[in-house]
Design an enzyme around this catalytic site. Structure first.
Site, PDB file in Angstrom:
ATOM      1  N   GLY A  12       0.895  -1.302  -0.070  1.00 17.55           N
ATOM      2  CA  GLY A  12       0.013  -0.082   0.025  1.00 17.55           C
ATOM      3  C   GLY A  12       0.889   1.333  -0.198  1.00 17.55           C
ATOM      4  O   GLY A  12       1.921   1.225  -0.312  1.00 17.55           O
ATOM      5  N   ASP A  33       0.367  -9.140   1.664  1.00 14.89           N
ATOM      6  CA  ASP A  33      -0.754  -8.312   1.307  1.00 14.89           C
ATOM      7  C   ASP A  33      -1.826  -8.952   0.712  1.00 14.89           C
ATOM      8  O   ASP A  33      -1.358  -9.747  -0.179  1.00 14.89           O
ATOM      9  CB  ASP A  33      -0.079  -6.818   0.450  1.00 14.89           C
ATOM     10  CG  ASP A  33      -1.115  -5.816   0.354  1.00 14.89           C
ATOM     11  OD1 ASP A  33      -0.479  -4.702   0.691  1.00 14.89           O
ATOM     12  OD2 ASP A  33      -2.138  -6.016  -0.131  1.00 14.89           O
ATOM     13  N   LEU A  35      -4.059  -7.640  -1.472  1.00 17.49           N
ATOM     14  CA  LEU A  35      -4.281  -6.787  -2.637  1.00 17.49           C
ATOM     15  C   LEU A  35      -5.751  -6.039  -2.728  1.00 17.49           C
ATOM     16  O   LEU A  35      -6.132  -5.731  -3.819  1.00 17.49           O
ATOM     17  CB  LEU A  35      -3.964  -7.598  -3.922  1.00 17.49           C
ATOM     18  CG  LEU A  35      -2.611  -8.563  -4.012  1.00 17.49           C
ATOM     19  CD1 LEU A  35      -2.642  -9.292  -5.080  1.00 17.49           C
ATOM     20  CD2 LEU A  35      -1.554  -7.374  -4.280  1.00 17.49           C
ATOM     21  N   LYS A  94      -9.374   1.561   5.152  1.00 17.98           N
ATOM     22  CA  LYS A  94      -9.074   3.194   5.667  1.00 17.98           C
ATOM     23  C   LYS A  94      -9.852   4.017   5.318  1.00 17.98           C
ATOM     24  O   LYS A  94      -9.819   5.112   5.526  1.00 17.98           O
ATOM     25  CB  LYS A  94      -7.572   3.390   5.658  1.00 17.98           C
ATOM     26  CG  LYS A  94      -7.491   3.613   3.970  1.00 17.98           C
ATOM     27  CD  LYS A  94      -6.093   4.393   3.793  1.00 17.98           C
ATOM     28  CE  LYS A  94      -5.795   4.618   2.100  1.00 17.98           C
ATOM     29  NZ  LYS A  94      -4.599   5.360   1.902  1.00 17.98           N
ATOM     30  N   SER A 134      -3.476   6.333  14.114  1.00 18.58           N
ATOM     31  CA  SER A 134      -4.179   7.355  13.506  1.00 18.58           C
ATOM     32  C   SER A 134      -4.324   8.650  14.201  1.00 18.58           C
ATOM     33  O   SER A 134      -4.840   8.260  15.534  1.00 18.58           O
ATOM     34  CB  SER A 134      -5.288   6.949  12.549  1.00 18.58           C
ATOM     35  OG  SER A 134      -5.822   8.344  12.111  1.00 18.58           O
ATOM     36  N   ALA A 135      -4.342   9.754  13.854  1.00 18.33           N
ATOM     37  CA  ALA A 135      -4.746  10.843  14.877  1.00 18.33           C
ATOM     38  C   ALA A 135      -6.263  10.893  14.706  1.00 18.33           C
ATOM     39  O   ALA A 135      -6.963  11.400  15.878  1.00 18.33           O
ATOM     40  CB  ALA A 135      -4.599  12.141  13.882  1.00 18.33           C
ATOM     41  N   TYR A 160     -14.061   3.531  11.151  1.00 21.15           N
ATOM     42  CA  TYR A 160     -12.635   3.092  11.082  1.00 21.15           C
ATOM     43  C   TYR A 160     -11.956   3.570  12.047  1.00 21.15           C
ATOM     44  O   TYR A 160     -11.064   3.271  12.919  1.00 21.15           O
ATOM     45  CB  TYR A 160     -12.175   3.928   9.568  1.00 21.15           C
ATOM     46  CG  TYR A 160     -10.861   4.261   9.646  1.00 21.15           C
ATOM     47  CD1 TYR A 160      -9.921   3.400   9.438  1.00 21.15           C
ATOM     48  CD2 TYR A 160     -10.239   5.514   9.836  1.00 21.15           C
ATOM     49  CE1 TYR A 160      -8.680   3.343   9.139  1.00 21.15           C
ATOM     50  CE2 TYR A 160      -8.756   5.783   9.666  1.00 21.15           C
ATOM     51  CZ  TYR A 160      -7.949   4.564   9.333  1.00 21.15           C
ATOM     52  OH  TYR A 160      -6.610   4.868   9.065  1.00 21.15           O
ATOM     53  N   LYS A 164      -9.294   1.655  14.708  1.00 25.12           N
ATOM     54  CA  LYS A 164      -7.902   1.911  15.355  1.00 25.12           C
ATOM     55  C   LYS A 164      -7.877   2.022  16.925  1.00 25.12           C
ATOM     56  O   LYS A 164      -6.835   1.542  17.545  1.00 25.12           O
ATOM     57  CB  LYS A 164      -7.404   3.302  14.827  1.00 25.12           C
ATOM     58  CG  LYS A 164      -7.109   3.166  13.121  1.00 25.12           C
ATOM     59  CD  LYS A 164      -5.801   2.442  12.964  1.00 25.12           C
ATOM     60  CE  LYS A 164      -5.805   1.785  11.538  1.00 25.12           C
ATOM     61  NZ  LYS A 164      -4.778   1.103  11.041  1.00 25.12           N
TER      62      LYS A 164
HETATM   63  P1  NAD Z   1      -3.221   1.551   1.817  1.00 26.05           P
HETATM   64  O1  NAD Z   1      -4.824   0.818   1.559  1.00 26.05           O
HETATM   65  O2  NAD Z   1      -2.640   1.970   0.751  1.00 26.05           O
HETATM   66  O3  NAD Z   1      -2.598   0.007   2.249  1.00 26.05           O
HETATM   67  C1  NAD Z   1      -2.713  -0.917   3.069  1.00 26.05           C
HETATM   68  C2  NAD Z   1      -2.662  -2.051   2.547  1.00 26.05           C
HETATM   69  O4  NAD Z   1      -2.989  -3.329   3.323  1.00 26.05           O
HETATM   70  C3  NAD Z   1      -3.208  -2.101   1.074  1.00 26.05           C
HETATM   71  O5  NAD Z   1      -2.224  -2.667   0.298  1.00 26.05           O
HETATM   72  C4  NAD Z   1      -3.919  -3.389   1.303  1.00 26.05           C
HETATM   73  O6  NAD Z   1      -4.384  -4.290   0.170  1.00 26.05           O
HETATM   74  C5  NAD Z   1      -3.685  -4.353   2.588  1.00 26.05           C
HETATM   75  N1  NAD Z   1      -4.634  -4.852   3.322  1.00 26.05           N
HETATM   76  C6  NAD Z   1      -5.872  -4.370   3.743  1.00 26.05           C
HETATM   77  N2  NAD Z   1      -6.353  -5.223   4.460  1.00 26.05           N
HETATM   78  C7  NAD Z   1      -5.282  -6.468   4.457  1.00 26.05           C
HETATM   79  C8  NAD Z   1      -5.792  -7.946   5.234  1.00 26.05           C
HETATM   80  N3  NAD Z   1      -6.763  -8.149   5.766  1.00 26.05           N
HETATM   81  N4  NAD Z   1      -4.606  -8.836   4.918  1.00 26.05           N
HETATM   82  C9  NAD Z   1      -3.669  -8.349   4.081  1.00 26.05           C
HETATM   83  N5  NAD Z   1      -3.534  -7.013   3.381  1.00 26.05           N
HETATM   84  C10 NAD Z   1      -4.414  -6.511   4.021  1.00 26.05           C
HETATM   85  O7  NAD Z   1      -3.366   2.516   3.266  1.00 26.05           O
HETATM   86  P2  NAD Z   1      -2.198   3.422   3.727  1.00 26.05           P
HETATM   87  O8  NAD Z   1      -2.548   4.764   3.300  1.00 26.05           O
HETATM   88  O9  NAD Z   1      -0.971   2.682   2.947  1.00 26.05           O
HETATM   89  O10 NAD Z   1      -2.264   3.062   5.066  1.00 26.05           O
HETATM   90  C11 NAD Z   1      -1.332   2.337   5.983  1.00 26.05           C
HETATM   91  C12 NAD Z   1      -2.098   2.017   7.277  1.00 26.05           C
HETATM   92  O11 NAD Z   1      -1.819   3.418   8.066  1.00 26.05           O
HETATM   93  C13 NAD Z   1      -3.546   1.795   7.433  1.00 26.05           C
HETATM   94  O12 NAD Z   1      -3.219   1.013   8.810  1.00 26.05           O
HETATM   95  C14 NAD Z   1      -4.175   3.033   7.884  1.00 26.05           C
HETATM   96  O13 NAD Z   1      -5.331   2.924   8.657  1.00 26.05           O
HETATM   97  C15 NAD Z   1      -3.077   3.849   8.516  1.00 26.05           C
HETATM   98  N6  NAD Z   1      -3.186   5.322   8.297  1.00 26.05           N
HETATM   99  C16 NAD Z   1      -3.090   5.731   7.316  1.00 26.05           C
HETATM  100  C17 NAD Z   1      -3.241   7.184   6.973  1.00 26.05           C
HETATM  101  C18 NAD Z   1      -3.385   7.832   5.662  1.00 26.05           C
HETATM  102  O14 NAD Z   1      -3.980   8.829   5.388  1.00 26.05           O
HETATM  103  N7  NAD Z   1      -2.906   7.117   4.632  1.00 26.05           N
HETATM  104  C19 NAD Z   1      -3.459   8.045   7.959  1.00 26.05           C
HETATM  105  C20 NAD Z   1      -3.528   7.418   9.345  1.00 26.05           C
HETATM  106  C21 NAD Z   1      -3.331   6.022   9.337  1.00 26.05           C
END
Ligand code: NAD
Ligand code: UDP
Length: 352
Positions: A12, A33, A35, A94, A134-135, A160, A164
């Site tokens: 991701g 992952d 996917l 997310k 996350s915040a 969501y 968290k």
């Molecule tokens: P993203 O969706 O790009 O990446 C998450 C990855 O996890 C994806 O590739 C998805 O295919 C994989 N995934 C989801 N559920 C799964 C499962 N059950 N088994 C295996 N793989 C799984 O999201 P991101 O932006 O890279 O976020 C990464 C983490 O950071 C998440 O936990 C998200 O909640 C947290 N986060 C993100 C943000 C943001 O704004 N991007 C902010 C705060 C927290």
């Protein structure tokens, strides 16, 4: 000897940037992952993001596995078949809006998936975890800046955010149950931007919910205009204020966390904000994007988005004191790198 890191959700947005940083700093990396939000092109063995990460790092992953944290047996087998020192757990769903419509799927994926992971870790005596929090766990805050000691969970506005918070509760209780555990819960503020190469970046598979990918898709002509959710907030220009953090600062924060988590100091549960400590309004983001990139972003101010809060920004002192980490890149860098990625890859990781 190099440590081996299991990275969940490593294909991701945040995961791919962190995997690159880890490979560049000599860690062995195993990625899993499912996917659900990553692109694997036909005839490729790995998601496109990770193919590019290996190219940029000039180094191979130890292993890539397609699989789901909801599948306990699959996770058990990863730990049974590999030596793992530390887990960095990004995998989650997310989308705030989707979580309101599909709460069970969100709790199952984000909370049950994490519990499965923790059970497998416990079985294999792997007790070091860095979790993507996350915040949003702070909910609708009464005081700013947001410091780690503030209450969490009580005012979360959607499933969501609650997922968290729930995971943080589980992690705290787990650390209480046995002194072996070392858990860092990194509370990200708003990660934006892309790697300086422009070869990896954020590639939402649906209509973007977040501001920056929407802005870049407007800039590249995929969408006609940005809708600004609310122009009547109690902020200097009426639009919502957030603490945006450059993805390369965020990945560097994870590197610092990896370097330290094996020391005794990190036993127990430790929440840490990763933010800059500075808020930007939506209009400030747009004007910086326009001046950094020489592109116009047409926009219209519409109603507030349900569940949105007025203003969020971090108290970033703890990360500085305890991890020796501080964000170094500004909004200009965030906007320039986001645009470099999108303009080099108008369709994201897909080729057509
Ligand atoms: P993203 O969706 O790009 O990446 C998450 C990855 O996890 C994806 O590739 C998805 O295919 C994989 N995934 C989801 N559920 C799964 C499962 N059950 N088994 C295996 N793989 C799984 O999201 P991101 O932006 O890279 O976020 C990464 C983490 O950071 C998440 O936990 C998200 O909640 C947290 N986060 C993100 C943000 C943001 O704004 N991007 C902010 C705060 C927290
Ligand atoms: N935002 C907006 N239009 C969009 C997406 C977001 O005006 O299409 C605003 C949103 O209301 C908030 C800020 O941009 O004030 C950041 O929103 P995002 O969804 O990126 O992050 P979060 O709400 O999770 O902090």
């Amino acid at each position: 000897m190099s440590k081996t890191i299991l990275v969940t959700g490593g294909a991701g947005y945040v995961g791919s940037h962190c995997v690159l940083e880890f490979l560049q700093h000599n860690y062995n990396v195993i990625v899993v992952d499912n996917l659900v939000n990553a692109v694997k092109l036909e005839n490729q063995e790995m998601p496109e993001s990770l193919i590019r990460v290996e190219r940029l790092a000039n180094k191979k992953l130890e292993k890539y596995l397609t699989g789901d944290l909801k599948d306990q047996q699959f996770i058990d087998e990863i730990f049974a078949n590999n030596h793992i020192d530390i887990v960095v757990h990004f995998a989650a769903l997310k989308s705030v809006g989707e979580s309101v419509a599909k709460p069970l799927e969100y709790y199952e994926n984000n909370v049950s998936g994490t519990i499965n992971l923790l059970k497998s870790m416990r079985k294999s005596k792997v007790t070091k975890l860095i979790f993507s929090s996350s915040a949003t766990v702070y909910g609708d805050p009464e005081v700013l800046p947001l410091v780690e000691t503030l209450p969490t969970g009580q005012t979360c506005t959607n499933p969501y955010g609650r997922s968290k918070h729930m995971v943080e509760v589980v992690l705290k209780d787990l650390c209480k149950s046995s002194p072996e555990w070392s858990v860092m819960s990194l509370r990200y503020f708003n990660p934006v931007g892309a790697h300086s190469s422009g070869d990896i970046g954020e590639d939402p598979q649906e209509i973007p919910n977040n501001l920056m990918p929407f802005v870049t898709q407007v800039a590249v002509g995929m969408r006609p205009e940005l809708k600004i959710f609310g122009g009547d907030y109690n902020t200097p220009d009426g639009t919502g204020v957030r603490d945006y953090i450059h993805i390369e600062d965020l990945s560097n924060g994870h590197l610092k966390a990896l370097e330290q988590i094996t020391t005794e100091l990190w036993k127990d549960f430790h929440p840490i904000n990763l933010g800059t400590g500075r808020g930007y309004s939506v209009l400030e983001v747009i004007s910086t994007f326009e001046s950094a990139n020489g592109v116009k972003i047409p926009y219209k101010i519409v109603d507030r988005r349900p569940g949105d809060v007025t203003e969020l920004y971090a108290d970033a002192k703890l990360a500085n004191e305890k991890l020796g980490w501080t964000a170094t890149r500004d909004m200009y860098d965030m906007c320039a790198s986001a645009w470099k990625w999108q303009s080099k890859n108008p369709k994201g990781y897909k080729r057509d």
